[in-house]
Design an enzyme around this catalytic site. Sequence first.
Site, mmCIF file in Angstrom:
data_model
loop_
_atom_site.group_PDB
_atom_site.id
_atom_site.type_symbol
_atom_site.label_atom_id
_atom_site.label_comp_id
_atom_site.label_asym_id
_atom_site.label_seq_id
_atom_site.Cartn_x
_atom_site.Cartn_y
_atom_site.Cartn_z
ATOM 1 C CD GLU A 102 0.162 -1.565 8.531
ATOM 2 O OE1 GLU A 102 -0.235 -0.989 9.563
ATOM 3 O OE2 GLU A 102 0.666 -0.967 7.564
ATOM 4 C CE LYS A 115 2.858 -5.980 3.769
ATOM 5 N NZ LYS A 115 2.438 -4.992 4.801
ATOM 6 C CG ASP A 150 -0.327 -0.083 2.527
ATOM 7 O OD1 ASP A 150 0.922 -0.156 2.591
ATOM 8 O OD2 ASP A 150 -1.058 -0.082 3.541
ATOM 9 C CB SER A 151 4.564 1.700 0.003
ATOM 10 O OG SER A 151 4.808 0.538 -0.767
ATOM 11 C CD GLU A 179 7.904 -0.480 7.778
ATOM 12 O OE1 GLU A 179 8.176 0.643 7.303
ATOM 13 O OE2 GLU A 179 6.890 -1.125 7.474
ATOM 14 C CG ASP A 200 0.374 -4.201 1.892
ATOM 15 O OD1 ASP A 200 0.609 -5.210 2.576
ATOM 16 O OD2 ASP A 200 1.130 -3.209 1.872
#
Length: 275
Positions: A122, A120, A51-52, A189, A90
């Site tokens: 978080e 993915k 999502d970056s 991270e 993501d």
Amino acid sequence: MSSQRQETVRRLTAPDIAARKGGVPIVCLTAYTAPVAEILDDHCDLLLVGDSVGMVVHGLPNTVGVTLDMMILHGQAVMRGSRKAMVVVDLPFGSYEGSAEMAYANAARVMKETGCNAVKVEAGPAVAENIDYLVKRGIPVMGHVGLRPQAVMVDGGFRAKGKTDHERARILDEARAAAESGAFAVVVEGVAEGLAREITGAIDVPTIGIGASAGCDGQILVTDDMLGLFDWTPKFVRRYGDLRGEITKAVAGYADDVRQRRFPGPAEIYFAKAG
């Protein structure tokens, strides 16, 4: 017709990545487009459609504004451009943190519409239950602990994690919970180096470090950062190229040639045939 059958390339899967625990380090990079995915595919074990993309490609201030449709669009492009590397997409902010049913509906949509190999999430508080729900219903999941970009509004910015005993314990617990819930790997991270090593030793699935430790089971960077497309990059990025400089030089040359009427020249122009 040739009797030789074209060699079939098998794409890596979640079990392949999980089996690399403690073995040869797993090479991962982000990808958002088909051309870049094609270049990276020969060198990477895993491509993350992160999502970056919201910040790197769309100019957003953080990842919170990224939508499911954006992730699907870029996931489709990366799948078209790659053949060998496992592709993980993501799940964006707000698409999985609520009910397990909502997480499943959104994850299933991403899997169906992109053809990717996994999603993915978080792995913050309460997300472990949703990971378990997804995995039991056939969706491979990668977790993400430590600095969680989707929590930037709560944290007040992008800050390294694990500097206090309380924070270390919480992140370690979240990593364990993600692994025990069925995540095939966990991104770690922006944490203190010792904590990254502790997490790697504490869970049975591979850890993928970014600003963590060389002791992790693999590493990932944002491709545009490591290629030098931005003036500023985080401390944990090592630049392996200067594409910003190369692009600037190329564009300046093009602009000068246009203004001086050197482009297009005879080699780039079509001429009518005589007669």
